[in-house]
Design an enzyme around this catalytic site. Structure first.
Site, short mmCIF file in Angstrom:
data_model
loop_
_atom_site.label_atom_id
_atom_site.label_comp_id
_atom_site.label_asym_id
_atom_site.label_seq_id
_atom_site.Cartn_x
_atom_site.Cartn_y
_atom_site.Cartn_z
N LYS A 169 0.87 -1.19 0.00
CA LYS A 169 0.00 0.00 0.00
C LYS A 169 0.90 1.22 0.00
O LYS A 169 2.03 1.16 0.50
CB LYS A 169 -0.87 0.02 1.27
N ASP A 212 -7.04 4.22 -4.41
CA ASP A 212 -7.70 4.07 -3.10
C ASP A 212 -8.31 5.46 -2.83
O ASP A 212 -8.54 6.21 -3.79
CB ASP A 212 -6.68 3.65 -2.02
P1 NDP Z 1 -12.95 7.71 -2.77
O1 NDP Z 1 -11.86 8.70 -2.59
O2 NDP Z 1 -13.52 7.48 -4.11
O3 NDP Z 1 -14.14 8.02 -1.78
C1 NDP Z 1 -13.95 8.07 -0.41
C2 NDP Z 1 -15.24 8.45 0.25
O4 NDP Z 1 -15.11 8.34 1.65
C3 NDP Z 1 -15.61 9.89 -0.03
O5 NDP Z 1 -16.99 10.00 0.03
C4 NDP Z 1 -14.94 10.60 1.14
O6 NDP Z 1 -15.50 11.85 1.45
C5 NDP Z 1 -15.16 9.63 2.26
N1 NDP Z 1 -14.09 9.76 3.24
C6 NDP Z 1 -12.76 9.67 3.01
N2 NDP Z 1 -12.06 9.87 4.12
C7 NDP Z 1 -12.98 10.12 5.07
C8 NDP Z 1 -12.87 10.40 6.43
N3 NDP Z 1 -11.66 10.48 7.04
N4 NDP Z 1 -14.03 10.57 7.13
C9 NDP Z 1 -15.24 10.48 6.51
N5 NDP Z 1 -15.39 10.22 5.21
C10 NDP Z 1 -14.28 10.04 4.51
O7 NDP Z 1 -12.35 6.33 -2.17
P2 NDP Z 1 -12.89 4.85 -2.37
O8 NDP Z 1 -14.36 4.84 -2.56
O9 NDP Z 1 -12.03 4.20 -3.36
O10 NDP Z 1 -12.51 4.21 -0.95
C11 NDP Z 1 -13.44 4.10 0.12
C12 NDP Z 1 -12.99 3.00 1.06
O11 NDP Z 1 -12.94 1.76 0.35
C13 NDP Z 1 -11.60 3.15 1.67
O12 NDP Z 1 -11.60 2.59 2.96
C14 NDP Z 1 -10.71 2.31 0.75
O13 NDP Z 1 -9.53 1.90 1.41
C15 NDP Z 1 -11.66 1.16 0.50
N6 NDP Z 1 -11.39 0.34 -0.67
C16 NDP Z 1 -11.27 0.88 -1.92
C17 NDP Z 1 -11.06 0.07 -3.01
C18 NDP Z 1 -10.99 0.60 -4.39
O14 NDP Z 1 -10.86 -0.20 -5.31
N7 NDP Z 1 -11.09 1.90 -4.62
C19 NDP Z 1 -10.90 -1.38 -2.86
C20 NDP Z 1 -11.13 -1.86 -1.52
C21 NDP Z 1 -11.34 -1.02 -0.48
P3 NDP Z 1 -14.83 13.19 0.87
O15 NDP Z 1 -15.34 13.32 -0.51
O16 NDP Z 1 -15.29 14.24 1.80
O17 NDP Z 1 -13.33 12.97 0.94
O1 2IT Z 2 -7.93 -1.64 -0.62
C1 2IT Z 2 -7.89 -2.14 -1.76
O2 2IT Z 2 -8.04 -3.35 -1.96
C2 2IT Z 2 -7.67 -1.24 -2.91
N1 2IT Z 2 -7.61 -0.03 -2.73
C3 2IT Z 2 -7.53 -1.79 -4.29
C4 2IT Z 2 -6.11 -2.24 -4.52
C5 2IT Z 2 -5.78 -2.66 -5.93
O3 2IT Z 2 -4.59 -2.97 -6.14
O4 2IT Z 2 -6.65 -2.70 -6.80
#
Ligand code: NDP
Ligand code: 2IT
Length: 449
Positions: free
Chosen positions: A122, A162
């Site tokens: 990561k 992420d």
């Molecule tokens: P994005 O940046 O697309 O969206 C993040 C969302 O979460 C936004 O709505 C953001 O609000 C909110 N957010 C972020 N930080 C905080 C915080 N500290 N407190 C409250 N709300 C918060 O990210 P993703 O959708 O990709 O990721 C969301 C979660 O999913 C994370 O935990 C990530 O690690 C996990 N994840 C992502 C994957 C992926 O493929 N993208 C895969 C597996 C897990 P704001 O707009 O205000 O920042």
């Molecule tokens: O938390 C996660 O699994 C991710 N942000 C996706 C990682 C990836 O390599 O696609």
């Protein structure tokens, strides 16, 4: 076992998120350690919790006003036992070593569960993309890659997105990598379709999480049809979670961002979701904009003085936390239970505190921990790597079919491992044990490296 945890806490006392993630895994795998005394002799716990490599670097860049800015960049290369390091990049002001080590540690077991050959890593930066112009984001990404490029490669370490890193950032990062190396390779996943990306990768985490929830419900002869759902976040994971929930006949009543949340009693339908996507992905605006367009919905500003999150107090059948770590605490979990929640499937990484997890398990609800239920994103990243290696693209149906099969197989291995170790229905134990065993077996095969 607890000696190993104490050792980690003493060594890096400030890394509380990392300790939290390690503690959960170590507690789950205790019965495995009891059955395999050689793991202690081989110092498996000490090795699996120590990153193979930690890279920290300076990222200087110039903002639109001509001012020099300096951020911190990281890449944690946690484990290459079963494949090249693989995992996302997070750009968020809260990013530090503890958060990235917890995410990298979780990623190792998650990636093992996908059945694909990927190690765990990561990275990211404390850079805050909010309010930055497109040019500033590009300059930052270019400077970030000017250092990162020497540490990564399609057979070494393959980053992805992420929080704060989506298609736009992956494009800028890829462009600079290609220029520095003079190579067009699958070094990043989450690329755009026209230059090496995979169909379904943007949708994969959210869709996968909903597929996992469907599998859990099927164990109780139930489906998502008609279920009322709470979703938090409004980014990549939340958006495609809602899309799939709607396709399967569920009703979604909440979404959030770091400023607050919206509650729509009538349900967020496909048209409203399209508006959210435009709001968040194109305008890069706040979720509060939802109530300007749909005034019957209610927006509640986040109150940091509250010790609970009112989003989780709305009665519902299922919850899909999809924003960030520790967004559901013990109080929130108790309210979910008081409202008869039947399922929690984590789209985010570690969104439930240990107290919340204990409450889910005591009450025997269907609880899918992130490393199992959100593995669809990295799984399709693995499929993107396969397609890049073959230099061809699979059609949408093919990738979606593989994603569904992978989520089903993760569900099966969680259920079977939990049963084998006398904790039927406990997906936390199942996921941790199955992921751990796969990685440890590979470590044992490869000797002391
Ligand atoms: P994005 O940046 O697309 O969206 C993040 C969302 O979460 C936004 O709505 C953001 O609000 C909110 N957010 C972020 N930080 C905080 C915080 N500290 N407190 C409250 N709300 C918060 O990210 P993703 O959708 O990709 O990721 C969301 C979660 O999913 C994370 O935990 C990530 O690690 C996990 N994840 C992502 C994957 C992926 O493929 N993208 C895969 C597996 C897990 P704001 O707009 O205000 O920042
Ligand atoms: O938390 C996660 O699994 C991710 N942000 C996706 C990682 C990836 O390599 O696609």
């Amino acid at each position: 076992m607890l000696d190993a945890l104490q050792f980690i806490k003493d060594r890096d006392p400030g890394q509380k998120e990392f300790h939290q993630a390690v503690q959960e895994v170590l507690e789950s795998v205790k019965p495995v350690l009891d059955r395999n005394p050689e793991y202690a002799r081989m110092r498996i716990l000490e090795r699996i919790t120590e990153p193979e490599r930690v890279i920290q670097f300076r990222i200087p860049w110039m903002d639109d006003a001509g001012q020099v800015q300096v951020n911190r960049g990281f890449r944690i290369e946690m484990s290459s036992a079963i494949g090249p390091y693989k995992g996302g990049l997070r750009f968020h002001p809260s990013v530090n070593l503890s958060i990235l080590k917890f995410l990298a540690f979780e990623q190792v077991f998650k990636n093992a569960l996908t059945t694909l050959p990927m190690g765990g890593g990561k990275g990211g930066s404390d850079f805050d993309p909010k309010g930055k112009s497109d040019t500033e984001v590009m300059h930052f990404c270019q400077s970030f890659m000017m250092e990162l490029f020497r540490h990564i490669g399609p057979n070494t370490d393959v980053p992805a997105g992420d929080i704060g890193v989506g298609g736009r950032e992956i494009g800028y990062l890829f462009g600079m990598y290609k220029r520095l190396r003079n190579e067009f390779t699958g070094v990043l996943t989450g690329k755009s379709l026209s230059w090496g990306g995979s169909l379904i990768r943007p949708e994969a985490t959210g869709y996968g999480c909903v597929y996992f929830a469907s599998e859990m419900l099927a164990t109780r002869n139930d489906t998502l049809q008609g279920k009322v759902c709470l979703v938090s976040g409004s980014g990549n994971v939340a958006q495609y979670t809602v899309e799939k929930l709607l396709q399967l006949g569920a009703k979604v009543i909440t979404l959030s961002d770091s400023s607050g949340y919206i509650y729509d009693e009538e349900g967020i339908d496909a048209e409203k979701l399209a508006y959210v996507m435009q709001l968040k992905n194109i305008k890069r605006a706040r979720i509060s904009g939802y109530v300007e367009k749909y005034p019957h919905a209610v927006y509640t500003e986040l109150d940091p003085t509250l010790d609970c999150n009112p989003l989780w107090a709305h009665p519902a059948d299922c919850a899909f936390p999809s924003a960030t770590e520790n967004e559901i605490n013990g109080r929130d979990a108790a309210r979910l239970i008081a409202n008869n929640i039947m399922l929690v499937a984590e789209g985010a990484n570690m969104p439930s505190t240990p107290e919340a997890v204990d409450i889910y398990l005591e009450n025997r609800i269907l609880y899918g921990p992130g490393k199992a239920s959100n593995a669809g994103g990295v799984a399709v990243s693995g499929l993107e790597m396969s397609q890049n290696s073959m230099r061809l693209n699979w059609p949408r149906e093919e990738v979606d079919r593989r994603l569904r099969e992978i989520m089903k197989s993760i569900h099966t291995v969680c259920v079977e491992s939990a049963e084998k170790y006398n904790q039927p229905g406990n997906y936390v134990a199942g996921a941790n044990i199955a992921g751990f065993l796969k990685v440890v077996n590979a470590m044992q095969d490869q000797g002391l490296v």
